[in-house]
Scaffold this active site. Structure first.
Site, PDB file in Angstrom:
ATOM      1  N   GLU A 111       0.841  -1.198   0.000  1.00 46.93           N
ATOM      2  CA  GLU A 111       0.000   0.000   0.000  1.00 46.93           C
ATOM      3  C   GLU A 111       0.878   1.250   0.000  1.00 46.93           C
ATOM      4  O   GLU A 111       1.937   1.285   0.636  1.00 46.93           O
ATOM      5  CB  GLU A 111      -0.923  -0.016   1.219  1.00 46.93           C
ATOM      6  CG  GLU A 111      -1.994   1.058   1.216  1.00 46.93           C
ATOM      7  CD  GLU A 111      -3.041   0.821   2.294  1.00 46.93           C
ATOM      8  OE1 GLU A 111      -3.617  -0.294   2.329  1.00 46.93           O
ATOM      9  OE2 GLU A 111      -3.277   1.730   3.097  1.00 46.93           O
ATOM     10  N   ASP A 113       0.238   5.359   0.633  1.00 45.41           N
ATOM     11  CA  ASP A 113      -0.829   6.200   1.175  1.00 45.41           C
ATOM     12  C   ASP A 113      -0.523   7.686   1.193  1.00 45.41           C
ATOM     13  O   ASP A 113       0.539   8.107   1.659  1.00 45.41           O
ATOM     14  CB  ASP A 113      -1.110   5.830   2.645  1.00 45.41           C
ATOM     15  CG  ASP A 113      -1.679   4.444   2.817  1.00 45.41           C
ATOM     16  OD1 ASP A 113      -2.263   3.924   1.862  1.00 45.41           O
ATOM     17  OD2 ASP A 113      -1.538   3.892   3.920  1.00 45.41           O
ATOM     18  N   GLU A 115      -2.715  10.455   3.216  1.00 44.58           N
ATOM     19  CA  GLU A 115      -3.857  10.651   4.112  1.00 44.58           C
ATOM     20  C   GLU A 115      -3.842  12.088   4.631  1.00 44.58           C
ATOM     21  O   GLU A 115      -2.889  12.496   5.298  1.00 44.58           O
ATOM     22  CB  GLU A 115      -3.808   9.678   5.293  1.00 44.58           C
ATOM     23  CG  GLU A 115      -4.038   8.228   4.900  1.00 44.58           C
ATOM     24  CD  GLU A 115      -3.996   7.305   6.108  1.00 44.58           C
ATOM     25  OE1 GLU A 115      -4.952   6.529   6.307  1.00 44.58           O
ATOM     26  OE2 GLU A 115      -2.995   7.349   6.849  1.00 44.58           O
TER      27      GLU A 115
END
Length: 298
Positions: A111, A113, A115
């Site tokens: 993953e 990311d 955010e």
């Protein structure tokens, strides 16, 4: 392709590797263009909380005290350049998280990311990045943004190849995760990932560790999107290797490390805007994680 992967010896590129200063990694050979949402993406949940504007060239995600929403790419990708133009919800957004990320679908998932952690009015927003490899994350870095991300669109991008993962904002590198497989650190290279974005309530952790709760009087919260750029090697989730691996522009030598100018920009971000880096958190990691030891700035 399986036989070629076993003979490939990944290397972390050290400070001795200098690239031509004229090279611009962020300016990919295929310039990002505004394409409609529906070409590459589909909604994933709470379809009634997604709005389409101008034929889908702009899309809005809506969060209220009932639900948030999100979308994902139609295809899965193994390496490439992916970007999204995002305008975050304005005002008091404590507890609200807007996410843009790539993720594989199995248990030991990979993953990448972005955010965006909401904050109280007047306080700067926080961007948290993270990298999961083989199901292991806990590689958070946090920065303040040098602009108000709710007032205008800004481009958030990921370059992912066999050598590095680069996070960029408006073509400025803010983080690099190198392939350090030779140090025993897993690197995403054989699990295709889909692209996701979501807007959701995370007031149990997102703002001051959950101390600041979402003020629903400010709802609905709206995140806006444009420029749904995808330039990656599309494959199925079952495929282990991309048929075009080694033949695409992101595999070229000039995209295997940052050039001198990009390293200066990254150092500017680290010096002026970084507020947390797991690599320097001795309370969590008394022993420096292996991939951090090769960071030229640490």
């Amino acid at each position: 392709m399986a036989s070629s992967s076993s003979s490939w010896s990944p290397v972390c590129f050290l400070s001795g590797l200098l690239l031509m200063a004229s090279t611009s990694m962020a300016a990919a050979p295929r310039k990002p263009v505004n394409v409609p949402f529906g070409r590459n993406y589909v909604p994933t949940w709470a379809f009634d909380h997604i709005k389409y504007i101008n034929g889908g060239s702009e899309t809005q995600l809506v969060l209220d005290n009932y639900t948030g929403t999100g979308f994902q790419s139609k295809g899965s990708y193994l390496f490439g350049h992916f970007s999204m133009k995002i305008k975050l919800p304005p005002g008091d957004t404590a507890g609200v998280v807007t996410a843009f990320y790539l993720s594989s679908t199995n248990n030991e998932h990979d993953e990448i990311d972005f955010e965006f952690l909401g904050n109280r009015t007047g306080e700067p927003p926080i961007l948290q990045t993270n990298v999961f490899t083989g199901g292991k994350g806990d590689r958070e870095q946090r920065i303040y943004l040098w602009f108000d991300p709710s007032k205008a669109y800004h481009s958030y991008s990921v370059l992912w190849n066999l050598y590095q993962i680069v996070f960029l904002i408006d073509d400025i590198p803010i983080r690099v995760f190198k392939n350090c497989k030779d140090l025993g650190v897993r690197f995403p290279f054989n699990q295709p990932m889909k692209i996701y974005s979501s807007l959701w309530n995370a007031d149990d952790w997102a703002t001051r560790g959950g101390l600041e709760k979402t003020n629903w009087a400010n709802a609905p919260f709206i995140a806006s999107y444009q420029g749904f750029h995808v330039d990656g090697c599309q494959t199925s989730v079952e495929a282990k290797f991309c048929a075009t691996q080694g033949k695409m522009w992101w595999d070229r030598e000039e995209f295997r490390d940052l050039d001198a100018y990009q390293w200066r920009r990254l150092r500017w971000v680290r010096k002026k805007w970084t507020i947390y880096n797991y690599c320097t958190d001795r309370s969590r990691y008394p022993v420096t994680p292996p991939e951090c030891k090769r960071d030229r700035d640490l």
